[in-house]
Design a protein around this motif. Structure first.
Motif, PDB file in Angstrom:
ATOM      1  N   PRO A 143      -5.502  -1.299   4.275  1.00  0.00           N
ATOM      2  CA  PRO A 143      -5.600  -1.173   5.969  1.00  0.00           C
ATOM      3  C   PRO A 143      -6.785  -0.675   7.041  1.00  0.00           C
ATOM      4  O   PRO A 143      -6.853   0.330   6.516  1.00  0.00           O
ATOM      5  N   TRP A 173       1.054  -0.683   0.325  1.00  0.00           N
ATOM      6  CA  TRP A 173       0.008  -0.054   0.078  1.00  0.00           C
ATOM      7  C   TRP A 173       0.628   0.852  -0.264  1.00  0.00           C
ATOM      8  O   TRP A 173       1.719   1.482   0.451  1.00  0.00           O
ATOM      9  N   GLN A 174       0.473   2.117  -0.933  1.00  0.00           N
ATOM     10  CA  GLN A 174       1.388   4.200  -0.765  1.00  0.00           C
ATOM     11  C   GLN A 174      -0.055   3.882  -0.579  1.00  0.00           C
ATOM     12  O   GLN A 174      -1.172   4.478  -0.830  1.00  0.00           O
ATOM     13  N   LEU A 175       0.393   5.802   0.220  1.00  0.00           N
ATOM     14  CA  LEU A 175      -0.364   6.914   0.075  1.00  0.00           C
ATOM     15  C   LEU A 175       0.013   7.576  -0.548  1.00  0.00           C
ATOM     16  O   LEU A 175       1.545   8.009  -0.548  1.00  0.00           O
ATOM     17  N   HIS A 195      -0.015  -2.026   9.984  1.00  0.00           N
ATOM     18  CA  HIS A 195      -0.321  -0.600  10.355  1.00  0.00           C
ATOM     19  C   HIS A 195      -2.051  -0.271  10.044  1.00  0.00           C
ATOM     20  O   HIS A 195      -2.039  -0.418   9.214  1.00  0.00           O
ATOM     21  N   ALA A 251      -5.126   6.224  -0.817  1.00  0.00           N
ATOM     22  CA  ALA A 251      -4.534   4.916  -0.907  1.00  0.00           C
ATOM     23  C   ALA A 251      -4.527   4.006  -1.919  1.00  0.00           C
ATOM     24  O   ALA A 251      -5.779   3.436  -2.765  1.00  0.00           O
ATOM     25  N   LEU A 297       3.043   1.978   2.857  1.00  0.00           N
ATOM     26  CA  LEU A 297       2.705   2.109   4.441  1.00  0.00           C
ATOM     27  C   LEU A 297       2.912   0.753   4.553  1.00  0.00           C
ATOM     28  O   LEU A 297       3.013  -0.553   4.174  1.00  0.00           O
ATOM     29  N   ILE A 331      -4.338   3.107   9.712  1.00  0.00           N
ATOM     30  CA  ILE A 331      -4.403   4.785   9.316  1.00  0.00           C
ATOM     31  C   ILE A 331      -5.055   5.183  10.133  1.00  0.00           C
ATOM     32  O   ILE A 331      -6.524   4.559   9.854  1.00  0.00           O
TER      33      ILE A 331
END
Length: 107
Positions: A94, A6-8, A74, A39, A70, A76
């Motif tokens: 997430p 995952w990338q923000l 963990h 996301a 991310l 958000i």
């Protein structure tokens, strides 16, 4: 084990036409969290492809797009309205941990 992460993805685009193009592209492949915050989940190869597509749209002299990985496991954190409709949970997304609004006690 999945090789996706995952990338923000956040952006600040200075031109309305480029802004619409970036927003439209990300709406097709990522989850909108706020107007310019998404996301995104994908493999390293898919991330390179997304970077290439975004680079073709933006003007790197004035526009800014960032991706923050991310960490798995963990959540958000958010304060206020959830980015997901009530009762909607996306598999693999997430976890969203809601925090109460900042309050001053005994004021």
């Amino acid at each position: 084990m999945s090789d996706t992460q995952w990338q923000l993805i956040v952006y600040d685009i200075r031109d309305a036409k480029r802004l619409r193009k970036v927003h439209s592209l990300l709406k097709r492949c990522a989850f909108a969290l706020q107007a310019s915050v998404f996301a995104w989940n994908g493999s390293p190869r898919e991330l390179q492809q997304l970077k290439h597509e975004l680079t073709r749209i933006i003007d790197p002299k004035v526009d800014d797009i960032r991706g923050y990985p991310l960490l798995a496991g963990h959540e958000i954190l958010w304060w206020g309205r959830s980015p997901n409709p009530d009762g909607v949970h996306i598999e693999g997304f997430p976890a969203l941990e809601c925090r109460d609004a900042f309050r001053r006690e005994n004021v």
